[in-house]
Design a protein around this motif. Structure first.
Motif, PDB file in Angstrom:
ATOM      1  N   PHE A 180     -43.105  11.177-158.938  1.00 15.24           N
ATOM      2  CA  PHE A 180     -43.912  11.589-160.095  1.00 15.24           C
ATOM      3  C   PHE A 180     -43.590  13.053-160.400  1.00 15.24           C
ATOM      4  O   PHE A 180     -43.789  13.919-159.553  1.00 15.24           O
ATOM      5  CB  PHE A 180     -45.412  11.516-159.778  1.00 15.24           C
ATOM      6  CG  PHE A 180     -45.963  10.130-159.791  1.00 15.24           C
ATOM      7  CD1 PHE A 180     -46.023   9.387-160.967  1.00 15.24           C
ATOM      8  CD2 PHE A 180     -46.477   9.577-158.624  1.00 15.24           C
ATOM      9  CE1 PHE A 180     -46.569   8.109-160.976  1.00 15.24           C
ATOM     10  CE2 PHE A 180     -47.016   8.291-158.624  1.00 15.24           C
ATOM     11  CZ  PHE A 180     -47.064   7.558-159.804  1.00 15.24           C
ATOM     12  N   TRP A 181     -43.098  13.293-161.579  1.00 10.53           N
ATOM     13  CA  TRP A 181     -42.820  14.668-161.996  1.00 10.53           C
ATOM     14  C   TRP A 181     -43.963  15.169-162.864  1.00 10.53           C
ATOM     15  O   TRP A 181     -44.602  14.394-163.571  1.00 10.53           O
ATOM     16  CB  TRP A 181     -41.503  14.728-162.775  1.00 10.53           C
ATOM     17  CG  TRP A 181     -40.329  14.345-161.935  1.00 10.53           C
ATOM     18  CD1 TRP A 181     -39.813  13.089-161.775  1.00 10.53           C
ATOM     19  CD2 TRP A 181     -39.540  15.219-161.107  1.00 10.53           C
ATOM     20  NE1 TRP A 181     -38.745  13.127-160.895  1.00 10.53           N
ATOM     21  CE2 TRP A 181     -38.558  14.422-160.475  1.00 10.53           C
ATOM     22  CE3 TRP A 181     -39.570  16.593-160.849  1.00 10.53           C
ATOM     23  CZ2 TRP A 181     -37.617  14.950-159.595  1.00 10.53           C
ATOM     24  CZ3 TRP A 181     -38.629  17.115-159.986  1.00 10.53           C
ATOM     25  CH2 TRP A 181     -37.667  16.304-159.371  1.00 10.53           C
ATOM     26  N   LEU A 182     -44.183  16.479-162.808  1.00  8.06           N
ATOM     27  CA  LEU A 182     -45.305  17.051-163.567  1.00  8.06           C
ATOM     28  C   LEU A 182     -44.812  17.790-164.800  1.00  8.06           C
ATOM     29  O   LEU A 182     -43.747  18.407-164.790  1.00  8.06           O
ATOM     30  CB  LEU A 182     -46.095  18.018-162.677  1.00  8.06           C
ATOM     31  CG  LEU A 182     -46.673  17.393-161.411  1.00  8.06           C
ATOM     32  CD1 LEU A 182     -47.372  18.456-160.577  1.00  8.06           C
ATOM     33  CD2 LEU A 182     -47.651  16.274-161.760  1.00  8.06           C
ATOM     34  N   LYS A 183     -45.620  17.698-165.857  1.00  8.87           N
ATOM     35  CA  LYS A 183     -45.335  18.506-167.042  1.00  8.87           C
ATOM     36  C   LYS A 183     -45.802  19.923-166.768  1.00  8.87           C
ATOM     37  O   LYS A 183     -46.868  20.112-166.194  1.00  8.87           O
ATOM     38  CB  LYS A 183     -46.121  17.969-168.239  1.00  8.87           C
ATOM     39  CG  LYS A 183     -45.501  16.759-168.871  1.00  8.87           C
ATOM     40  CD  LYS A 183     -46.194  16.438-170.179  1.00  8.87           C
ATOM     41  CE  LYS A 183     -45.622  15.173-170.797  1.00  8.87           C
ATOM     42  NZ  LYS A 183     -46.425  14.707-171.937  1.00  8.87           N
ATOM     43  N   GLN A 184     -45.002  20.865-167.180  1.00 12.06           N
ATOM     44  CA  GLN A 184     -45.443  22.246-166.980  1.00 12.06           C
ATOM     45  C   GLN A 184     -45.713  22.889-168.322  1.00 12.06           C
ATOM     46  O   GLN A 184     -44.895  22.833-169.222  1.00 12.06           O
ATOM     47  CB  GLN A 184     -44.376  23.029-166.215  1.00 12.06           C
ATOM     48  CG  GLN A 184     -44.518  22.805-164.729  1.00 12.06           C
ATOM     49  CD  GLN A 184     -43.197  22.921-164.032  1.00 12.06           C
ATOM     50  OE1 GLN A 184     -42.399  21.991-164.001  1.00 12.06           O
ATOM     51  NE2 GLN A 184     -42.944  24.107-163.506  1.00 12.06           N
ATOM     52  N   PHE A 215     -41.793  20.950-160.764  1.00 12.09           N
ATOM     53  CA  PHE A 215     -42.827  20.548-159.825  1.00 12.09           C
ATOM     54  C   PHE A 215     -43.068  19.058-159.873  1.00 12.09           C
ATOM     55  O   PHE A 215     -42.866  18.403-160.889  1.00 12.09           O
ATOM     56  CB  PHE A 215     -44.110  21.332-160.080  1.00 12.09           C
ATOM     57  CG  PHE A 215     -43.979  22.754-159.628  1.00 12.09           C
ATOM     58  CD1 PHE A 215     -44.284  23.117-158.325  1.00 12.09           C
ATOM     59  CD2 PHE A 215     -43.484  23.733-160.486  1.00 12.09           C
ATOM     60  CE1 PHE A 215     -44.115  24.410-157.886  1.00 12.09           C
ATOM     61  CE2 PHE A 215     -43.311  25.036-160.057  1.00 12.09           C
ATOM     62  CZ  PHE A 215     -43.634  25.377-158.755  1.00 12.09           C
ATOM     63  N   LEU A 247     -45.208  15.623-157.476  1.00 11.24           N
ATOM     64  CA  LEU A 247     -46.165  15.265-156.429  1.00 11.24           C
ATOM     65  C   LEU A 247     -45.341  14.893-155.215  1.00 11.24           C
ATOM     66  O   LEU A 247     -44.452  14.038-155.309  1.00 11.24           O
ATOM     67  CB  LEU A 247     -47.033  14.093-156.877  1.00 11.24           C
ATOM     68  CG  LEU A 247     -47.953  14.422-158.054  1.00 11.24           C
ATOM     69  CD1 LEU A 247     -48.698  13.168-158.521  1.00 11.24           C
ATOM     70  CD2 LEU A 247     -48.948  15.503-157.669  1.00 11.24           C
TER      71      LEU A 247
END
Lengths: 684, 348
Positions: B159-163, B174, B176
């Protein structure tokens, strides 16, 4: 990956053990067998080829492993010598313009007739889950599963200008593939261009305009070697993969291309004459065998078992390594098909897996054990969990996510939603954001259970991490949050219960200077729209804000169809950590008897209990041990707008036995002070 | 004629013993100790005697009075208790009545399993370490010998995060964390070897959920680094762990595997708990159950952490806490742990 036992047998001399034994040997020394099945006279094994082993992702590759283990000799692979004949076709002009093409080999075959494949070939492909297409395409697939080298066939006559340029894609280019897809290409993806069209997504999928048709006469048979990492990058960027792309990604031996072509010609020749009119082989930098200097003492050092030298060397030789014993080290030449072997520990793994992990006996480490260091956060978390369990709470583990629907249920403002950390690739709409607090998911737990536990109190808590976007970064906090749901509507009672729990929690941690302040704007890890604006307090220790306590916003409880009153509290564990007392000290048991007096005061509804209690405490000074509000009542027999507060006051001295007169005197003084407030009336 | 004191005493004792209830005892009291009772009268009659005689006889009478009074008191007590017991006879209660449920809280099963595992590892000298769930790409992959173009990254669905705003001096992405392994590097960067740590915590995988898979679950990372820490040491330690955890004798077996951050890498299997190794349906007729992945720390991981791989070696492993809990409590669906049903959660 599927393997046919009969197909494997063709590559190994002599008898193989039965399927059961083979299953065990594969599992213990080579790869995991996910399943096996008898099909006619054959057995089909489903084997999980480890991702770094490009060399073993084929029948001959796996046979090589088995032969090394058993040990057995390999059979000789029948191949045709690649001999160019005179033809009538204009020469194919191939140019390579990228360092990611490690080798480009191809044959131009003239006068090919496209037919069905012979039955045995169709059957074998089908057995391994591949559809038969025609004699040329089937051979490319067959060579791939036999030798692990992807082949591709082009229709020579479709290549404009008889030219092929293998290069990296420019910004904005796209290619049409033979499965009728169009890919917008990432910059740098390897493609093949003829005069003016992209005719191939190299290493991944053949192009639409150059594919083999039923009327194809002349064929370009390609066996190329592309950089595995580069193909991997491209397939990831495209979100698209094929077996060829997966094979390349594992890392293949550039030295294997011509053998694959020779094997293809051998098999095609059985169907009729094959005329090779051109052999293309562009190989800018020949892949040489790596040399590793290996210190054999490492074996015992790493494994804790002594493997005889001769056995270790034998294992390596069977696997295709060349070992030269020097004084203290071995000079090991790595066969080029083993692209995964680079450093001495890779050699250790080869030896130990073939030797057998079961021969390593357990030995306890002899190094001295230092007492393990206590982790203060972990300890505090355990204390908090245990205390809440004592107080009757059940622990919940909820998902770290919330969804789009939750934003409505929990009344997110656009500003609230902006602070949420969003996933680039959420699992579903339901898990789109990271949770910013623990309360919402706990309320959903209450919602789920409210009918099951109708008429009963629900006490739940969770300890976990929450996330939010701040100016600088994604902030992560450790929270502990509890929810109390009383089936009958009584916010004051629910609040008092929650407050009692927080008092208990903090007192168990040896914190004596905690207090409850009116709520001020600038919330701490908690959206204010979750709470009832007039029924929320900040939990403070000294001047430090460590959490919240209050009643959940009624429109939210109503969205969730919760009955009665819902109170909650939430503490920030990181904030709490530096404030907890190191030691918990006991309070001596009083040596002198206590004297109990009751006191009831009628006050306006909006009077704070603490104001009344403060006066009692101040007047009673040293003599009061505890003031206990045992009843708060408004309604029948109480004038409108008033409430009745009833206290037990416990008088106690640490020095002496109090006399009744003495206590009455203080009590009288308290009453007269309370009555100085004209709105308050002490009931006698 | 005045009775002798001895006769009086014997008569009184006899009367007292014969009293069958409190009422009869009252009668006794009137006859001997009441205002007009024999002993009382006897004492009163002393007034008629001379001082000398009074003294002589008085002592005897008082001794007798004291004796009778004590006997009377004892008898009274005895009859009272008899009466309470006999009154209670026939007064029964229903022992089949359901017990009133105790209001009690519960620690989540995953908390309990995690604690048990921690306790066992602590007893073997391991320290507990915690780390962030939002992790940088570098710690989750690069530092673990998986540079951006490493195909093995595919083994961890991420799971990739939006920044919102990427700060200027970092191009970090970033995500998880997909495993607890980033803690290996985080801890080694801060601490010198030798060391023994475990790092329990929540991890995340982008994969379809079913009875055995979850998008978030718990892992326990282990790391032991020293001068000579070997595969044999790992076998001994992990066997000890599983035997303590499941409170039974078990066998461990290692099979070859691949992880970019360990070499050699192996899968750890344990004797099937259902059939004790006799081969059954639960273990796919192998006699063993797959427990976790492990291996010897890869030199590149040591380099990323700032250690010299020439000087140090050791093992790392990562076990699933949920799987341990499922085995321990015979839970068949991992989703129950993260579900909302309190009828499940309050059983632990």
């Amino acid at each position: 990956m599927l393997f046919s036992l009969n197909f494997l047998k063709e590559h190994i001399q002599g008898q193989l053990p039965g399927p059961e034994k083979l299953d065990e040997l594969l599992n213990m020394h080579i790869f995991e067998v996910e399943g096996k099945e008898k099909k006619g006279k054959d057995w089909i094994f489903n084997i999980d080829i480890l991702p770094h082993r490009g060399d073993a992702a084929s029948h001959r590759g796996l046979a090589r492993e088995l032969a090394a283990l058993l040990p057995r000799k390999m059979t000789t692979l029948p191949v045709k010598i690649l001999k160019k004949e005179k033809g009538s076709l204009a020469p194919l002009r191939v140019k390579v313009q990228s360092p990611f093409v490690r080798r480009y080999s191809a044959l131009v075959l003239e006068g090919i007739q496209i037919t069905k494949s012979p039955q045995w070939l169709q059957d074998r492909l089908e057995l391994l889950g591949i559809n038969s297409i025609n004699n040329i395409v089937d051979i490319t697939n067959y060579i791939m599963i036999e030798l692990g080298q992807p082949l591709h066939a082009f229709d020579y006559d479709t290549l404009k200008n008889h030219q092929m340029l293998i290069r990296e894609a420019k910004e904005g280019e796209s290619v049409d593939t033979l499965d009728d897809l169009t890919f917008k290409l990432p910059k740098g993806a390897l493609v093949i261009e003829d005069k003016d069209r992209l005719i191939d997504l190299a290493g991944i999928k053949g192009g639409k305009y150059s594919s083999i048709q039923s009327n194809t006469k002349n064929v370009v048979l390609q066996a190329a070697s592309f950089s595995g990492k580069h193909i991997y990058e491209t397939k990831k960027q495209l979100g698209y993969t094929t077996e060829a792309a997966d094979l390349y990604s594992r890392g293949l031996d550039p030295n294997a291309t011509l053998i694959a072509l020779a094997r293809a010609v051998e098999l095609l020749s059985k169907q009729g004459k094959v005329r090779i009119v051109q052999v293309v082989d562009i190989y800018p930098k020949k892949e040489l065998a790596k040399k590793i200097l290996f210190d054999p003492a490492l074996l015992e050092q790493y494994l804790g078992v002594s493997i005889p030298k001769t056995i270790a060397i034998q294992i390596l030789k069977r696997l295709g390594f060349i070992v030269k014993e020097k004084k203290d080290t071995w000079e090991i030449i790595v066969p080029t098909f083993r692209q995964d072997i680079n450093v001495p520990i890779d050699i250790i793994e080869e030896i130990v897996r073939m030797y057998g992990y079961e021969k390593i006996n357990p030995i306890f480490a002899v190094s001295s054990i230092l007492p393990s260091i206590e982790n203060p956060i972990a300890r505090l978390q355990e204390q908090l969990q245990d205390t809440l369990v004592k107080a009757g709470f059940s622990e919940i583990y909820s998902y770290s996510f919330i969804g789009e629907k939750d934003l409505q249920t929990f009344r997110y403002t656009p500003k609230d939603a902006k602070a949420l950390v969003e996933l680039q690739n959420p699992y579903s709409e339901e898990y789109k954001y990271l949770r910013a607090n623990l309360l919402e998911n706990l309320l959903k737990v209450v919602e789920e259970n409210t009918r099951r536990y109708a008429g009963k109190d629900i006490y739940v808590f969770e300890l976990g991490k929450v996330f939010e976007n701040t100016q600088q970064k994604i902030a992560e906090s450790d929270l502990i949050t509890g929810v109390i749901n009383l089936p009958k509507k009584n916010d004051q009672a629910a609040f008092a219960q929650a407050k009692g729990v927080v008092d208990f929690l903090l007192s168990r941690l040896g914190i004596s200077n905690s207090w409850y302040d009116n709520y001020h704007q600038t919330p701490l890890h908690s959206r204010t729209s979750l709470w009832h604006g007039d029924k929320i307090a900040e939990i403070k220790i000294g001047q430090k804000k460590i959490g919240f306590l209050g009643i959940v916003e009624p429109s939210i409880t109503s969205n969730l169809k919760l009955k009665g009153s819902v109170a909650a509290f939430s503490l920030d564990i990181q904030e709490l950590l530096p404030l907890i007392a190191k030691e918990y000290e006991y309070r001596p048991i009083p040596r002198f008897p206590a004297v109990l007096r009751d006191l009831a005061v009628l006050v306006p509804r909006t009077t704070k209990v603490i104001d009344v209690m403060n006066i009692i405490q101040i007047k009673g000074a040293q003599l009061i041990d505890n003031i206990d509000l045992f009843d708060m009542y408004e309604g029948d027999q109480i004038p409108d707008g008033k409430k009745n507060l009833a206290f037990h006051i416990i008088y106690q001295s640490a020095q002496r036995t109090l006399t009744a007169d003495e206590v009455d005197e203080v009590q009288k003084e308290i009453i007269s002070t309370l009555e100085k407030n004209p709105a308050w009336e002490v009931r006698k | 004629m005045v009775k002798s004191l001895i006769t009086l005493e014997n008569e009184a004792k006899k009367a007292l013993n014969g009293a069958k209830n409190l009422k009869e005892l009252d009668g006794f009291f009137r006859v001997y100790l009441g205002k007009k009772g024999e002993i009382t009268l006897l004492l009163k009659s002393l007034t008629k005697l001379t001082a000398q005689e009074r003294k002589k006889q008085g002592k005897g009478i008082n001794v007798l009075k004291g004796k009778i009074q004590q006997l009377f008191k004892d008898k009274t007590q005895e009859l009272k208790q008899e009466e309470i017991s006999s009154n209670a006879k026939g007064d029964w209660l229903d022992i089949s009545i359901p017990g009133i449920k105790i209001k009690q809280g519960n620690l989540h099963p995953l908390t309990q399993v995690q604690r048990r595992a921690q306790d066992i590892f602590r007893s073997m000298g391991f320290a507990v370490v915690k780390g962030p769930e939002v992790e940088s790409e570098w710690y989750n992959f690069d530092a673990l010998n998986m540079p951006p173009d490493h195909p093995a990254r595919e083994m961890w669905d991420t799971f990739w995060l939006k920044q919102k705003k990427r700060s200027i001096n970092t191009k970090e992405n970033f995500l998880l964390r997909t495993h607890t392994s980033p803690l290996q590097v985080r801890y080694m960067q801060q601490h010198n070897p030798p060391l023994r740590i475990i790092a329990p915590g929540r991890v995340f995988r982008y994969e379809a959920t079913d009875a055995n898979h979850q998008i978030n679950f718990y892992q326990l990372e282990g790391l032991m680094i020293g001068k000579n820490v070997s595969v044999a040491n790992f076998r001994a330690m992990i066997q000890e762990f599983y035997e303590k955890f499941f409170s039974k004798k078990i066998a461990i077996r290692l099979r070859p595997s691949y992880f970019p951050f360990t070499e050699p890498s192996f899968e750890v299997d344990m004797t099937c708990l259902v059939c004790n190794g006799k081969k059954c349906k639960s273990c796919g007729h192998s006699g063993f159950m797959e427990m976790m992945g492990a291996g010897m720390v890869h030199p590149n991981v040591f380099r990323a952490a700032g250690y010299n791989p020439k000087n140090w070696q050791g093992f790392a492993f990562g076990m699933g806490i949920d799987r341990l809990a499922m085995m321990k409590y015979k839970v068949e669906d991992i989703r129950l742990f993260y579900g909302k049903d309190m009828r499940f959660l309050t059983q632990f």
